[in-house]
Design an enzyme around this catalytic site. Structure first.
Site, short mmCIF file in Angstrom:
data_model
loop_
_atom_site.label_atom_id
_atom_site.label_comp_id
_atom_site.label_asym_id
_atom_site.label_seq_id
_atom_site.Cartn_x
_atom_site.Cartn_y
_atom_site.Cartn_z
N GLU A 1 1.80 -2.10 -13.82
CA GLU A 1 0.56 -2.81 -14.16
C GLU A 1 -0.50 -1.94 -14.81
O GLU A 1 -1.25 -2.41 -15.65
CB GLU A 1 -0.02 -3.48 -12.91
CG GLU A 1 0.72 -4.74 -12.51
CD GLU A 1 -0.01 -5.52 -11.44
OE1 GLU A 1 -1.25 -5.57 -11.47
OE2 GLU A 1 0.67 -6.07 -10.56
N ASP B 1 2.68 -5.19 -8.85
CA ASP B 1 2.19 -5.06 -7.48
C ASP B 1 2.87 -6.04 -6.52
O ASP B 1 3.29 -7.14 -6.93
CB ASP B 1 0.67 -5.27 -7.43
CG ASP B 1 -0.09 -4.07 -7.98
OD1 ASP B 1 0.52 -3.00 -8.08
OD2 ASP B 1 -1.29 -4.22 -8.30
N ASP C 1 2.30 -8.51 -4.47
CA ASP C 1 1.59 -9.68 -3.97
C ASP C 1 1.81 -10.84 -4.93
O ASP C 1 2.56 -10.71 -5.90
CB ASP C 1 0.09 -9.38 -3.78
CG ASP C 1 -0.57 -8.87 -5.06
OD1 ASP C 1 0.03 -9.01 -6.15
OD2 ASP C 1 -1.69 -8.34 -4.98
N GLU D 1 -0.12 -12.20 -7.19
CA GLU D 1 -0.53 -11.91 -8.56
C GLU D 1 0.49 -11.02 -9.24
O GLU D 1 0.83 -11.23 -10.41
CB GLU D 1 -1.91 -11.24 -8.56
CG GLU D 1 -3.05 -12.13 -8.11
CD GLU D 1 -3.24 -13.37 -8.98
OE1 GLU D 1 -3.14 -13.25 -10.22
OE2 GLU D 1 -3.46 -14.45 -8.42
N TYR E 1 -0.49 0.08 -0.34
CA TYR E 1 -1.15 -1.00 -1.08
C TYR E 1 -2.37 -1.49 -0.32
O TYR E 1 -2.33 -1.73 0.90
CB TYR E 1 -0.18 -2.16 -1.30
CG TYR E 1 -0.63 -3.14 -2.33
CD1 TYR E 1 -1.01 -2.71 -3.61
CD2 TYR E 1 -0.67 -4.50 -2.06
CE1 TYR E 1 -1.43 -3.62 -4.57
CE2 TYR E 1 -1.08 -5.42 -3.02
CZ TYR E 1 -1.46 -4.96 -4.27
OH TYR E 1 -1.88 -5.86 -5.22
N ARG F 1 -4.34 -4.21 -0.70
CA ARG F 1 -4.65 -5.63 -0.53
C ARG F 1 -3.71 -6.20 0.52
O ARG F 1 -2.58 -6.57 0.22
CB ARG F 1 -4.51 -6.38 -1.86
CG ARG F 1 -5.52 -5.91 -2.90
CD ARG F 1 -5.48 -6.75 -4.16
NE ARG F 1 -6.44 -6.27 -5.14
CZ ARG F 1 -6.16 -5.47 -6.14
NH1 ARG F 1 -4.91 -5.02 -6.30
NH2 ARG F 1 -7.08 -5.07 -7.00
N HIS G 1 4.67 -6.18 4.29
CA HIS G 1 3.28 -5.74 4.19
C HIS G 1 2.87 -4.89 5.39
O HIS G 1 3.21 -5.19 6.52
CB HIS G 1 2.35 -6.93 4.06
CG HIS G 1 2.43 -7.61 2.74
ND1 HIS G 1 1.88 -7.07 1.60
CD2 HIS G 1 3.02 -8.76 2.36
CE1 HIS G 1 2.12 -7.88 0.58
NE2 HIS G 1 2.81 -8.91 1.01
#
Length: 706
Positions: free
Chosen positions: A7, A83, A85, A87, A297, A299, A345
C-alpha cells in the site's frame, strides 16, 4: 521476476529488503478506485440493479495504475500484500480487477507485522482474496455514499451545513447532547475542611474524611461553622491500619486505548497518534540504516497477543528481571483467549522484545520514541506480575471528626519495573506512629466550593465513547474527528471538543428528521450487520434494501419539512441585478454575494489590506518587497511585482534543476517534447519524471537493483 504490491512507498522499501532481487515491490499508495459520481443522484450505485457499484480509477492514481499495469504484464506472478483489514482486502480486490488478475487464484498475503519472519510466513502460506470481506467493505462504502450524498445535499440546501454521515453525525450527537447537559447544569454549594499538623518536623495536610462515622457532606457556611466549633486544638490518632494492595497491569493497547493514553500522556491528537503509529508499523531505519517494522498492525480492537510473542516476552522478562516478574495467570489467560479466537488480529505490540525503546531512541523522533515506549511497556507489562504495595491509613480524630492520612510503600515492583516513569504511582512514606499520639493543629482551611458542570469531551474521551457504543471502527475514529472539525461543527482547541452553533443546528435538524440514523444504537447495529456480511451470515443486497427505501422516504419528507434558513441581508442591493445582497458561506469563510444566485453570480469584492513594505527591494527586478500570505495563511516575504516576478525571500537557493540531453532516460509517453529524467521525491526515493513538470505530470517508478 515476481511483482508484490503493497500500500505505501515506505512499506515497499522494507519488503524489498526482506524479499530480495527476484521480487519487484511497488506501492498502490492506498485505494486506486472509488465509486463513480455518475448515474442517478451521482451516487455511482445502480439502485435498481441490486445496488451494483460503479467504480472509476481515482484521478490522482492514473500514473500509479499505469506503472502497476506495465509491471504486472512483465511479471511472472503478481502477489497482493495490502493491509490486513476490510479496506486492505478491498484494495487487493480493486487491484486484481484493474490488473485483470484471477480473483480465485491470485495470492494474497496476510501479515500483522512487517518483519522478516512475518513476511516469510505469509509467503509460505498465502491465501486468496476474501470476497466476504470485500462485500462488507463495499456495503459500508455504498451506505456512506448514499447517506453522505443525500443528507449532505439536503443539509447544505436547507441550513448551509456541508456534510452528514453515518458515523460522523452519531459522533456529533454525542458532543451536542453532552453540551446540553453542561448548559443545563446547576451548581450546588458545598464546603471542605483541611488542617495542617506537624509530625517529626514534617508538615502534613489532612482532609476531613468523616463526621460521626458518616461521609462528609457540608452544605453551607453554617454547617461549616458548627464543624469548626467542635474541632479541638489537636488531633489524636484513633486508628492505624496496614493493608496490602495488589495492582495488576492493564491489557495491551487497542487502537482506541492507544489514542486515549497518547492524548492523556503526551497530549497527542488522535490524528497524530494514527500517523506516528503508521510510521512505526511500516518501518523505520533503526538497524544499520535499514527499515524495520517496530509494532504490529495499529488498527485493531483486540487485546490478544500471539503465543509466539507471549513466549518470547516471558523469556525476556525472566532473563532481565527474574522469574518472579512473570505473571503465569495473566500469561495463561491471554494464551487461552488466543486459542479460542480464530482470527489473526492481535493487540498493538512491539515486533521484538529485545528492541527496547532506549536501544533505538537515537533513531527515532521524540514523538516516535514516546509512542513506541508506551506500546512496548504496555505490552510487556501485561504479562508481568502485579505490583504489591503496603498501604498505611492513619485516622486522626477530634470530637467525632475524622481526618485521614495515607502512606504507600512498595513491597514488589512487578510490572512497574518495565513501565519506568510511565507508572505514575510513587511511594509516600510515613513515620512510625502509634495509636493515641496527639498532634497540635497548626492551621485550619475551610473552603467554600461549588459543584462543577461535567467537562467537555476531549478527543480521547470521545474515542472511548465511540468504542463503548460501537460507533465506527478502529480505522475511523481519527478520521471522524477530523471530519467534524473540518466542517466546523466543533472546535478542538487543546483537544477539547466544543460544538459550534452550526454544529448544534446540524444535530438538531438531524434529530428532528432522522432520529434513528444518528442514534448510537442504530449505528452500532449497522456495524454489526457489516460484520455479519464479512462472516457470510447476511446478504449485502438485503442490508442495503432494508436501509435504502425507508431512508429515501425520510429524505423526501425532510425536504418538505425542513425550513430553509434565509441568508442575512446586508441592506445593500446587487449592482448587477438589483436583488438584495446577503452574507453567504463559502469554502474559505463568509462573503457577501447576490441573493439571486445562481441566476446572478455577483460577489462583492472584499477590501484588501494595504501591502506592508519591508523596506527592502527585490534582488531580481528591484521592486519593493512586501509581506504576504500563502493560501494556508502562512506569512512570507515576496516581490510586489508578482505575478510578473516570482521572487520569494528565503527561496533563493531553491532553483529548479536544469536538465540536458545526458540526463534524458527516454521520451515521455504523455507529451511530445518531454523527456523522462531521474528525480527525487519528498521521501528521498528516486523515480522517473517528465522535464515538462508541472505541465506534464507523468512519472514511473524505478526498480532499484542492489
Amino acid at each position: 521476476m515476481k511483482l508484490v504490491i503493497v500500500e505505501s512507498p515506505t512499506k515497499s522499501h522494507t519488503f524489498k529488503r526482506y524479499l530480495g532481487e527476484e521480487y519487484e515491490i511497488l506501492p498502490s499508495v492506498g485505494h486506486i478506485r472509488d465509486l463513480a459520481t455518475s448515474g442517478k443522484g451521482g451516487l455511482g450505485v445502480d439502485i435498481e440493479n441490486n445496488f451494483t457499484a460503479r467504480y472509476v480509477i481515482n484521478k490522482d492514481k492514473a500514473t500509479v495504475v499505469r506503472s502497476l499495469e506495465k509491471a504486472a504484464k512483465k511479471a511472472d506472478e503478481v502477489i497482493l500484500a495490502t493491509d490486513p483489514d476490510r479496506e486492505g482486502e478491498a484494495i487487493a480486490w480493486h487491484l486484481a480487477t484493474v490488473l485483470k488478475l484471477p480473483i480465485e487464484s491470485t495470492k494474497r498475503l496476510e501479515f500483522h507485522e512487517i518483519t522478516r519472519e512475518s513476511i516469510a510466513e505469509a509467503m509460505e502460506k498465502p491465501r486468496t482474496i476474501d470476497m466476504k470481506l470485500v462485500s462488507s467493505q463495499e456495503t459500508r462504502r455504498v451506505l456512506d455514499r448514499i447517506i453522505g450524498f443525500k443528507l449532505s445535499s439536503l443539509l447544505y440546501k436547507k441550513i448551509r451545513s456541508r456534510s452528514a454521515g453515518r458515523v460522523q453525525s452519531a459522533a456529533l450527537k454525542l458532543i451536542c447532547d453532552h453540551e446540553k447537559e453542561i448548559n443545563a447544569f446547576k451548581p450546588e454549594e458545598y464546603w471542605s475542611l483541611n488542617v495542617d499538623i506537624e509530625i517529626k518536623g514534617v508538615v502534613y495536610n489532612l482532609a476531613l474524611d468523616r463526621v460521626d462515622g458518616k461521609a462528609v457532606k457540608i452544605k453551607n457556611e453554617q454547617e461549616m461553622k458548627d464543624i469548626l466549633a467542635r474541632l479541638e486544638t489537636s488531633l489524636t490518632i484513633s486508628s492505624i491500619k496496614v493493608n496490602e494492595r495488589v495492582k495488576t497491569s492493564k491489557d495491551p493497547f487497542t487502537t482506541s486505548t492507544l489514542q486515549q493514553e497518547a492524548f492523556n500522556r503526551f497530549n497527542f491528537r488522535t490524528k497524530k497518534t494514527t500517523v506516528v503509529a503508521q510510521k512505526l508499523y511500516e518501518g523505520l531505519a533503526v538497524e544499520n540504516g535499514e527499515n524495520v517494522g517496530l509494532i504490529t498492525y495499529m488498527r485493531t480492537d483486540s487485546t490478544r497477543l500471539s503465543d509466539s510473542f507471549i513466549n518470547r516476552a516471558s523469556n525476556y522478562i525472566s532473563e532481565n528481571f527474574g522469574k518472579e516478574y512473570i505473571n503465569p495467570t495473566q500469561r495463561n489467560r491471554i494464551l487461552k483467549e488466543t486459542e479460542q479466537v480464530q482470527d489473526a488480529h492481535e493487540a498493538i505490540r512491539p515486533t521484538s522484545t529485545h528492541r527496547t525503546p532506549e536501544s533505538i531512541k537515537s533513531s527515532l523522533s521524540k514523538d516516535e520514541y514516546n509512542l513506541y515506549r508506551l506500546i512496548y511497556a504496555r505490552a510487556m507489562a501485561s504479562l508481568m506480575a502485579p505490583r504489591k504495595e503496603e498501604v498505611t491509613v492513619i485516622i486522626f480524630s477530634s470530637q467525632g471528626l475524622d481526618f485521614k492520612l495515607e502512606g504507600v510503600h512498595t513491597l514488589f515492583e512487578g510490572y512497574a519495573k518495565v513501565m519506568g516513569d510511565l507508572e505514575t504511582n510513587r511511594d509516600k512514606e510515613l513515620p512510625v506512629l502509634s495509636e493515641g499520639e496527639a498532634f497540635i493543629i497548626k492551621s485550619k482551611t475551610p473552603k467554600q466550593n461549588f459543584t462543577k458542570a461535567p467537562p467537555r469531551y476531549n478527543e480521547a474521551k470521545l474515542v472511548k465513547l465511540m468504542e463503548e457504543l460501537g460507533i465506527g471502527r478502529p480505522s475511523t475514529y481519527a478520521s471522524t474527528i477530523e471530519t467534524i472539525l473540518a466542517r466546523k461543527y466543533v472546535t478542538g482547541t487543546g483537544g477539547i471538543l466544543t460544538p459550534t452553533d452550526q454544529g448544534m443546528l446540524t444535530n438538531s435538524t438531524l434529530e428532528e428528521n432522522f432520529p434513528d440514523l444518528i442514534d448510537a444504537k442504530y449505528t452500532a447495529d449497522m456495524e454489526k450487520q457489516l460484520d455479519e456480511i464479512a462472516e457470510g451470515e447476511l446478504s449485502r443486497v438485503e442490508v442495503l434494501k432494508d436501509f435504502y427505501y425507508p431512508f429515501e422516504k425520510l429524505v423526501e419528507a425532510a425536504n418538505t419539512n425542513i425550513d430553509k434558513i434565509a441568508a442575512k441581508e446586508t441592506g445593500e442591493l446587487c449592482p448587477e441585478c438589483g436583488s438584495p445582497l446577503v452574507i453567504r458561506k463559502g469554502r474559505y469563510g463568509e462573503f457577501v454575494g447576490c441573493s439571486n444566485y445562481p441566476t446572478c453570480h455577483y460577489i462583492k469584492p472584499q477590501p484588501k489590506d494595504p501591502p506592508k513594505f519591508t523596506g527592502e527591494n527585490c534582488p531580481l527586478c528591484g521592486k519593493p518587497l512586501v509581506e504576504r500570505k500563502d493560501r494556508k495563511g502562512r506569512p512570507f516575504v515576496g516581490c510586489s511585482g508578482y505575478p510578473a516576478c516570482h521572487y520569494i525571500k528565503g527561496n533563493e537557493n531553491k532553483v529548479p534543476p536544469v536538465y540536458t540531453e545526458k540526463d534524458y532516460v527516454k521520451k515521455c509517453p504523455d507529451c511530445e517534447d518531454g523527456h523522462l529524467v531521474v528525480k527525487k521525491s519528498k521521501y528521498g526515493n528516486d523515480y522517473l519524471g517528465c522535464t515538462n513538470f508541472p505541465k506534464c505530470r507523468h512519472m514511473e517508478y524505478i526498480n532499484k537493483k542492489k
